[in-house]
Write an enzyme that holds these catalytic residues in place. Sequence first.
Site, PDB file in Angstrom:
ATOM      1  N   GLY A 197       2.799  46.768 -16.624  1.00 52.57           N
ATOM      2  CA  GLY A 197       3.475  46.922 -15.143  1.00 52.57           C
ATOM      3  C   GLY A 197       4.818  46.863 -14.926  1.00 52.57           C
ATOM      4  O   GLY A 197       5.407  46.296 -14.078  1.00 52.57           O
ATOM      5  N   SER A 215      -2.952  35.745  -7.676  1.00 54.63           N
ATOM      6  CA  SER A 215      -2.406  36.043  -6.433  1.00 54.63           C
ATOM      7  C   SER A 215      -3.081  35.162  -5.117  1.00 54.63           C
ATOM      8  O   SER A 215      -4.051  34.721  -5.389  1.00 54.63           O
ATOM      9  CB  SER A 215      -2.861  37.477  -5.985  1.00 54.63           C
ATOM     10  OG  SER A 215      -2.793  37.627  -4.589  1.00 54.63           O
ATOM     11  N   TYR A 258      -9.611  44.010  -4.233  1.00 53.74           N
ATOM     12  CA  TYR A 258      -8.437  43.458  -4.797  1.00 53.74           C
ATOM     13  C   TYR A 258      -8.560  41.884  -5.357  1.00 53.74           C
ATOM     14  O   TYR A 258      -8.361  41.610  -6.483  1.00 53.74           O
ATOM     15  CB  TYR A 258      -7.208  43.737  -4.058  1.00 53.74           C
ATOM     16  CG  TYR A 258      -5.896  43.137  -4.686  1.00 53.74           C
ATOM     17  CD1 TYR A 258      -5.331  43.779  -5.809  1.00 53.74           C
ATOM     18  CD2 TYR A 258      -5.460  42.054  -4.280  1.00 53.74           C
ATOM     19  CE1 TYR A 258      -4.111  43.046  -6.406  1.00 53.74           C
ATOM     20  CE2 TYR A 258      -4.433  41.429  -4.600  1.00 53.74           C
ATOM     21  CZ  TYR A 258      -3.801  42.050  -5.898  1.00 53.74           C
ATOM     22  OH  TYR A 258      -2.450  41.119  -6.257  1.00 53.74           O
ATOM     23  N   GLU A 279      -3.883  35.950  -2.739  1.00 52.94           N
ATOM     24  CA  GLU A 279      -5.056  36.804  -1.842  1.00 52.94           C
ATOM     25  C   GLU A 279      -6.471  36.327  -2.437  1.00 52.94           C
ATOM     26  O   GLU A 279      -7.150  36.415  -1.647  1.00 52.94           O
ATOM     27  CB  GLU A 279      -4.926  38.528  -2.169  1.00 52.94           C
ATOM     28  CG  GLU A 279      -3.984  39.079  -1.431  1.00 52.94           C
ATOM     29  CD  GLU A 279      -4.337  39.359   0.065  1.00 52.94           C
ATOM     30  OE1 GLU A 279      -5.425  39.805   0.494  1.00 52.94           O
ATOM     31  OE2 GLU A 279      -3.481  38.722   0.800  1.00 52.94           O
TER      32      GLU A 279
HETATM   33  N1  GDD Z   1       0.508  47.305   3.868  1.00 51.31           N
HETATM   34  C1  GDD Z   1       0.671  47.371   5.275  1.00 51.31           C
HETATM   35  N2  GDD Z   1       0.723  48.263   5.943  1.00 51.31           N
HETATM   36  N3  GDD Z   1       0.290  46.146   5.895  1.00 51.31           N
HETATM   37  C2  GDD Z   1       0.055  45.963   7.110  1.00 51.31           C
HETATM   38  C3  GDD Z   1       0.305  47.203   7.996  1.00 51.31           C
HETATM   39  C4  GDD Z   1       0.821  48.281   7.380  1.00 51.31           C
HETATM   40  O1  GDD Z   1       0.965  49.262   8.064  1.00 51.31           O
HETATM   41  N4  GDD Z   1       0.316  46.445   9.056  1.00 51.31           N
HETATM   42  C5  GDD Z   1      -0.008  45.389   9.202  1.00 51.31           C
HETATM   43  N5  GDD Z   1      -0.105  44.897   8.006  1.00 51.31           N
HETATM   44  C6  GDD Z   1      -0.493  43.389   7.405  1.00 51.31           C
HETATM   45  C7  GDD Z   1      -1.453  43.538   6.294  1.00 51.31           C
HETATM   46  O2  GDD Z   1      -2.882  43.714   7.402  1.00 51.31           O
HETATM   47  C8  GDD Z   1      -1.625  42.205   5.837  1.00 51.31           C
HETATM   48  O3  GDD Z   1      -2.174  41.270   6.486  1.00 51.31           O
HETATM   49  C9  GDD Z   1       0.107  42.004   6.052  1.00 51.31           C
HETATM   50  O4  GDD Z   1       0.511  43.001   6.635  1.00 51.31           O
HETATM   51  C10 GDD Z   1       0.646  41.902   4.554  1.00 51.31           C
HETATM   52  O5  GDD Z   1       0.340  43.070   3.944  1.00 51.31           O
HETATM   53  P1  GDD Z   1       0.916  43.716   2.477  1.00 51.31           P
HETATM   54  O6  GDD Z   1       2.531  43.677   2.699  1.00 51.31           O
HETATM   55  O7  GDD Z   1       0.120  45.151   2.286  1.00 51.31           O
HETATM   56  O8  GDD Z   1       0.549  42.502   1.595  1.00 51.31           O
HETATM   57  P2  GDD Z   1      -0.814  41.732   1.265  1.00 51.31           P
HETATM   58  O9  GDD Z   1      -0.579  40.406   1.709  1.00 51.31           O
HETATM   59  O10 GDD Z   1      -1.834  42.551   1.672  1.00 51.31           O
HETATM   60  O11 GDD Z   1      -0.570  41.749  -0.450  1.00 51.31           O
HETATM   61  C11 GDD Z   1       0.490  41.517  -0.852  1.00 51.31           C
HETATM   62  O12 GDD Z   1       0.526  40.221  -1.572  1.00 51.31           O
HETATM   63  C12 GDD Z   1      -0.299  39.722  -2.189  1.00 51.31           C
HETATM   64  C13 GDD Z   1       0.042  38.116  -2.618  1.00 51.31           C
HETATM   65  O13 GDD Z   1      -0.482  37.507  -1.737  1.00 51.31           O
HETATM   66  C14 GDD Z   1       0.279  42.474  -2.369  1.00 51.31           C
HETATM   67  O14 GDD Z   1       1.473  42.306  -3.026  1.00 51.31           O
HETATM   68  C15 GDD Z   1      -0.609  41.858  -3.435  1.00 51.31           C
HETATM   69  O15 GDD Z   1      -0.669  42.881  -4.474  1.00 51.31           O
HETATM   70  C16 GDD Z   1      -0.372  40.323  -3.866  1.00 51.31           C
HETATM   71  O16 GDD Z   1      -1.417  40.131  -4.575  1.00 51.31           O
END
Ligand code: GDD
Length: 333
Positions: free
Chosen positions: A13, A126, A150, A128
């Site tokens: 990656g 993670s 995931y 998560e």
């Molecule tokens: N992506 C995304 N897009 N998220 C949104 C949106 C949108 O339009 N609107 C609200 N969100 C909210 C999601 O529902 C989530 O609660 C939060 O924003 C963060 O979403 P992401 O930025 O997609 O990250 P993540 O927390 O789901 O996961 C990321 O962090 C993890 C570590 O805790 C990713 O990088 C994972 O791969 C990683 O493991």
Amino acid sequence: MTELTGKRALITGISGQDGWYLTELLQQKGYEVHGILPSRAPGIGEAGPQLYYGDLADGTTLDSVFDQAQPDEVYNLAAQSHVRLSFDLPIYTADVTGVGALRVLEATRKFQDRAGKQVKFYQASSSEMFGKVVETPQSETTPFHPRSPYACAKVYAFWQTVNYRESYGMFAVNGILFNHESPRRGEAFVTRKITKAAARIKLGLQKSLQLGNLEARRDWGFAGDYVDAMWRMLQHDEPDDFVVATGETYSVRDCLDAAFTHLDLDWQKFVQTDTSLYRPAEVDLLRGDATKARENLGWEPKVSFARLIRMMVDHDLDLARRELRLQDMDLPE
Ligand code: GDD
């Protein structure tokens, strides 16, 4: 300053956000860096690591990559890492994010035997995995309750890593990283989606922004700080698992405030919520306790949430200005 270690690292990656920062960090430390990536990607080539094409859904090429790279340290950063997408691609996510980690662990174990030297293994676990959290803040002793395909795949990879450590005495560790962002963050993740949209709205390139759940709270740190924690885990005396986090939590709404206010804009005028962007099950609140990493690895985050978002907005404003200039140029067909 470059300290010459003579060590060799293999990063799966490598073309992702963390792979890029980690490559730069290891090169500064004098490592020879090798990396696996699924397809041609802009950016990482400039840093000059030795690249191999490969996909963790297909482990057949791993042995030969290991023989060529001859790594002392392996960082498994490859994954289908988008949580929302994992609900649409559950089997693929389980294969790449879960079984993919096992493929790399097994290739590491076999290479270690062939090479007759210790090879250290880092698994990108993670926050998560904490999912529907049973306590706040979350630490290494907090039970997992994954809320997405995931997160289930990451829990599987976490335990395989622990099992390789316990079964074979391998130096295999899990970094349980909370969300970490940067100007190199993929545009589908919420912080970058927000900072990019804010910059484009400021310059009139975009009129609105559609988002899902604005109430979710995350512990957001800077990716450049977090790759340093990965490296420190592999230099520690004992293989162990560590939480990496800032200890602060902010909502998506707070992120909107920080990004749009930096550009003197009111986000409420531009943001609409779109229920199709909600997840079938949400992780409402993450906040990490990185005491163990601080005490044992001497690691601490350096960039605050406010500075992180400003850094990302400033970068995206530069990109938006470039986009505008290209639009304004009267280029011949
Ligand atoms: N992506 C995304 N897009 N998220 C949104 C949106 C949108 O339009 N609107 C609200 N969100 C909210 C999601 O529902 C989530 O609660 C939060 O924003 C963060 O979403 P992401 O930025 O997609 O990250 P993540 O927390 O789901 O996961 C990321 O962090 C993890 C570590 O805790 C990713 O990088 C994972 O791969 C990683 O493991």
